[in-house]
Design a protein around this motif. Structure first.
Motif, PDB file in Angstrom:
ATOM      1  N   GLY A  73       0.804  -1.227   0.000  1.00 41.59           N
ATOM      2  CA  GLY A  73       0.000   0.000   0.000  1.00 41.59           C
ATOM      3  C   GLY A  73       0.830   1.266   0.000  1.00 41.59           C
ATOM      4  N   ARG A 181     -10.839   7.309  -4.806  1.00 42.36           N
ATOM      5  CA  ARG A 181     -10.065   7.499  -3.571  1.00 42.36           C
ATOM      6  C   ARG A 181     -10.058   8.994  -3.271  1.00 42.36           C
ATOM      7  NH1 ARG A 181      -8.781   2.982  -0.479  1.00 42.36           N
ATOM      8  NH2 ARG A 181      -9.359   1.301  -1.862  1.00 42.36           N
ATOM      9  N   TRP A 236     -11.058  -9.858   4.382  1.00 44.71           N
ATOM     10  CA  TRP A 236     -10.737  -8.450   4.120  1.00 44.71           C
ATOM     11  C   TRP A 236     -10.857  -8.147   2.632  1.00 44.71           C
ATOM     12  CZ3 TRP A 236     -10.829  -3.940   6.024  1.00 44.71           C
ATOM     13  CH2 TRP A 236     -10.066  -2.900   5.502  1.00 44.71           C
ATOM     14  N   LYS A 284     -10.409  -3.787  -6.000  1.00 44.43           N
ATOM     15  CA  LYS A 284      -9.528  -2.729  -6.510  1.00 44.43           C
ATOM     16  C   LYS A 284      -8.482  -2.427  -5.447  1.00 44.43           C
ATOM     17  CE  LYS A 284     -10.004   1.893  -8.534  1.00 44.43           C
ATOM     18  NZ  LYS A 284     -10.058   3.034  -7.645  1.00 44.43           N
ATOM     19  N   ALA A 285      -7.236  -2.264  -5.882  1.00 51.09           N
ATOM     20  CA  ALA A 285      -6.144  -2.063  -4.921  1.00 51.09           C
ATOM     21  C   ALA A 285      -5.427  -0.744  -5.166  1.00 51.09           C
ATOM     22  CB  ALA A 285      -5.132  -3.201  -5.030  1.00 51.09           C
ATOM     23  N   CYS A 286      -4.798  -0.256  -4.114  1.00 52.76           N
ATOM     24  CA  CYS A 286      -3.875   0.873  -4.248  1.00 52.76           C
ATOM     25  C   CYS A 286      -2.514   0.335  -4.706  1.00 52.76           C
ATOM     26  CB  CYS A 286      -3.691   1.581  -2.911  1.00 52.76           C
ATOM     27  SG  CYS A 286      -5.209   2.158  -2.150  1.00 52.76           S
ATOM     28  N   CYS A 289      -0.437  -3.057  -3.330  1.00 49.92           N
ATOM     29  CA  CYS A 289      -1.201  -3.634  -2.218  1.00 49.92           C
ATOM     30  C   CYS A 289      -1.541  -5.099  -2.475  1.00 49.92           C
ATOM     31  CB  CYS A 289      -2.480  -2.842  -1.993  1.00 49.92           C
ATOM     32  SG  CYS A 289      -3.488  -3.602  -0.711  1.00 49.92           S
ATOM     33  N   SER A 291      -3.649  -6.742  -0.612  1.00 44.79           N
ATOM     34  CA  SER A 291      -4.926  -7.031   0.065  1.00 44.79           C
ATOM     35  C   SER A 291      -5.987  -6.029  -0.389  1.00 44.79           C
ATOM     36  CB  SER A 291      -4.735  -6.933   1.581  1.00 44.79           C
ATOM     37  OG  SER A 291      -4.069  -5.721   1.929  1.00 44.79           O
ATOM     38  N   CYS A 293      -8.772  -3.912  -0.742  1.00 47.90           N
ATOM     39  CA  CYS A 293     -10.033  -3.714  -0.017  1.00 47.90           C
ATOM     40  C   CYS A 293     -10.998  -2.840  -0.799  1.00 47.90           C
ATOM     41  CB  CYS A 293      -9.773  -3.119   1.360  1.00 47.90           C
ATOM     42  SG  CYS A 293      -9.322  -1.376   1.348  1.00 47.90           S
ATOM     43  N   CYS A 489       0.068   2.170   3.582  1.00 48.14           N
ATOM     44  CA  CYS A 489      -1.216   1.868   4.210  1.00 48.14           C
ATOM     45  C   CYS A 489      -1.005   1.190   5.562  1.00 48.14           C
ATOM     46  CB  CYS A 489      -2.012   0.950   3.285  1.00 48.14           C
ATOM     47  SG  CYS A 489      -3.648   0.541   3.905  1.00 48.14           S
ATOM     48  N   LEU A 491      -3.485  -0.591   6.950  1.00 48.61           N
ATOM     49  CA  LEU A 491      -4.514  -1.617   7.126  1.00 48.61           C
ATOM     50  C   LEU A 491      -3.959  -3.039   7.115  1.00 48.61           C
ATOM     51  CD1 LEU A 491      -7.360   0.090   5.092  1.00 48.61           C
ATOM     52  CD2 LEU A 491      -7.207  -0.193   7.569  1.00 48.61           C
ATOM     53  N   GLN A 492      -2.758  -3.226   6.574  1.00 47.29           N
ATOM     54  CA  GLN A 492      -2.158  -4.566   6.664  1.00 47.29           C
ATOM     55  C   GLN A 492      -1.845  -4.888   8.121  1.00 47.29           C
ATOM     56  OE1 GLN A 492      -1.242  -2.263   4.346  1.00 47.29           O
ATOM     57  NE2 GLN A 492      -2.307  -3.303   2.666  1.00 47.29           N
TER      58      GLN A 492
END
Ligand code: SF4
Length: 605
Positions: A73, A181, A236, A284-286, A289, A291, A293, A489, A491-492
């Motif tokens: 991320g 985003r 997730w 869809k990822a940043c 990333c 994961s 979300c 990120c 969030l991981q």
């Protein structure tokens, strides 16, 4: 400098001049990047007392040392300025690809000052930097503008843009990027609009220098492997933040009807499972990333594509406005994205207006003849459009709920759910004192992203008012914003339980500077205190009263659901603040003491 683009791009919109400056090594050393650099430059360069929507305000768009590298991320970007919503510090984080592309163009920060005479967009293609005419895009929606600029320039340009709300100076206008985003909070889009800057388009082709390539590769592999091995990854990725909806409702934390309750009877229509089945098209990822979300969705009912809705949007536009159909929430989400509105503040503003109408504080003479109802999609859609255009009642709500309450009077303040002028995000906190303290003391206003402490409330006992809860809030306020400083990120760590011990070693491999996790937290604490100093400098009379909880949280018990009857008494909120100031090394009015400033190296600012 290893790990950095190595330059700050300066843009003076008044003169049309652009130039690059070297990124000062001591700035990277003391503030790392991202949020830290943005907060520092804002404090040093924007004169005290600046009107947020004047040319003297500046907008700092900053990458971090992780941005663009192999860290999960690592596309997070920080946008800092003086907030038109609160009058204090605004620091908004956006995911996607923007900060990575800035680094590839060789820039750690884009610092924008002045104001253009007519609409422009900033074109950056490595060293080629131009201000181009944006007249054809002015008045267009954010999603439409991003698509048009990509068509004109090429898909490999990353675009950040404002919508009509930013152009009109709505106090909670956002900056949009990557088709869904947002740098959402604090009105950063209004500041961009006040400068007549419609968009930033950036493409880069440089490499980012890394100090120890083999070690960096090894650390990156370990970090990605930890993400992939996480038992939490599947859920997730399947639901993203929407997976929180049912849980939040079950624990009575789901904002409902302007935070009168934490339980929404219509929640089955909004759950992550419902959303996945009804509208999600793909994940869809940043940047970088593992994961993803993000959920890219299509509403058949309304015929629109949208990224989301994220949990926060579902909470504030779903529960808080009592819309129980995910397709209606998706359409409201689309409207906010296209118009350039922060969904959290916008949902709050709509719910606040509906409650004021129902209580007779305002009437049809204030609404242009409209009857405002909870649970009515047309009420929500109409008010969102009016806010973005600053038309009718929308002109009042566009100032945010604090100012709107002051305009209407008649006791409306009691229903304005905000701290420091920023509307509260998606966690009803009358049975979660640590979460409430996190909202009270967050350095941009009532936002959860600095300290999501509600899980700690649940873990140690929801009614408890204890010093360890205060310590947890402070700990989170240093860890979570550190990710916005590094440009990756969080969030991981939060959702996949990736261990924090991964991050200092990979930063050292990238930058070549040995720093422990504690060293990084010390920098994060420095930044936290710096933003406090900014509030103290900019807001006359700023102090303890500005950390007070929203009136509804201490005066009025929760109306229904599992937390019915709960509240955090005002005396308990004050007790939390006493402990918080004491643990932070601040005085009883919330001012960092000289000893604390010296400890953090802020005594000679
Ligand atoms: S977890 Fe979500 S917000 Fe974080 S980088 Fe991945 S897609 Fe973006």
């Amino acid at each position: 400098m290893f790990g950095y683009g190595g330059r700050i791009l300066r843009v003076d919109l008044t003169t049309g001049r652009t130039w690059a400056e070297p990124m000062p090594e001591e700035l990277a050393r003391d503030y790392l990047g991202g949020r830290g650099v943005g907060a520092y430059l804002l404090y040093r360069e924007v004169p005290q007392g600046t009107d947020p929507l004047s040319p003297a305000n500046r907008l700092y768009v900053s990458a971090g040392p992780f941005s663009g590298l192999l860290v999960p991320g690592a596309g997070k970007c920080d946008v800092a300025c003086k907030s038109p919503l609160t009058g204090g510090y605004a620091g908004a984080s956006v995911g996607g690809m923007l900060s990575a592309e800035m680094k590839y163009a060789g820039y750690d920060t884009v610092a924008i000052q002045g104001a253009a005479a007519k609409p422009v967009y900033l074109f950056i293609d490595d060293d080629r930097v131009e201000l181009r005419d944006a007249t054809p895009y002015w008045g267009q929606g954010s999603l439409t503008t991003e698509q048009a600029l990509k068509k004109a320039l090429g898909d490999d340009f990353q675009i950040a843009t404002i919508g009509p709300a930013g152009e009109a100076g709505v106090s909670f206008a956002c900056i949009s990027h990557d088709f869904g985003r947002q740098a959402g909070r604090g009105g950063v889009g209004a500041v961009m609009g006040s400068k007549k800057l419609k968009a930033i388009a950036v493409r880069g082709s440089r490499s980012i220098p890394v100090a120890d390539l083999p070690r960096y590769r090894e650390r990156a592999r370990a970090l990605y492997a930890a993400c992939k091995a996480s038992p939490g990854l599947e859920a997730w990725q399947r639901y993203g933040t929407a997976g929180v909806t049912t849980w939040a409702n079950e624990i009575g934390a789901f904002p409902t009807r302007n935070f009168s309750s934490g339980y929404f009877e219509g929640h089955p229509g909004l759950s992550g499972e419902t959303m996945r089945q009804a509208i999600v098209v793909t994940d869809k990822a940043c940047f970088g990333c593992p994961s993803p979300c993000g959920k890219y969705s299509f509403s058949k009912k309304h015929g629109v594509h949208v990224e989301g809705p994220e949990y926060e949007t579902t909470a504030l536009i779903g529960g808080d406005c009592a819309l129980g159909n995910i397709e209606d929430v998706a359409y409201a989400n689309y409207l906010c994205d296209e118009l350039g509105l922060d969904t959290i503040s916008a949902g709050n503003a709509v719910a606040f207006a509906i409650e004021c109408f129902q209580r007779g504080i305002i009437g049809t003479e204030d609404t242009g003849g409209l009857t405002l109802r909870f649970g009515d999609p047309d009420t929500v859609f109409t008010l969102l459009r009016q806010i973005a255009a600053r038309e009718g009642i929308g002109a009042v709500l566009a100032q945010g709920v604090k100012q709107a309450a002051a305009t209407w009077g008649k006791g409306a303040e009691a229903y304005a759910v905000q701290v420091k002028g920023m509307e509260m995000s998606g966690y009803e906190s009358r049975n979660a004192p640590a979460m409430l303290l996190a909202y009270m003391t967050c350095d941009v206003g009532a936002h959860h992203n600095r300290a999501w402490a509600i899980t700690y409330d649940i873990a140690v006992g929801r009614d408890a008012i204890t010093s360890d809860k205060v310590a947890k809030v402070i700990e989170l306020q240093h860890i979570r914003p550190l990710f916005d400083t590094l440009g990756a990120c969080r969030l991981q760590w939060v959702e996949l339980s990736v261990d924090l011990s991964h991050y200092a070693p990979i930063l050292e491999a990238i930058t070549g500077v040995p720093r422990s996790w504690q060293d990084l937290l010390h920098i994060s604490e420095r930044i936290w205190n710096l933003t406090r100093l900014y509030w103290l400098r900019e807001v006359p009379g700023f102090g303890r009263a500005w950390d007070a909880p929203p009136e509804r949280m201490w005066r009025e018990p929760v109306a229904s659901g599992p937390t019915a009857g709960k509240l955090v008494a005002r005396a308990d909120a004050e007790r939390l603040l006493d402990m918080y100031y004491q643990q932070r090394g601040w005085d009883s009015d919330g001012r960092p003491t000289p000893a604390k400033l010296a400890e953090l190296g802020l005594d000679r600012l």
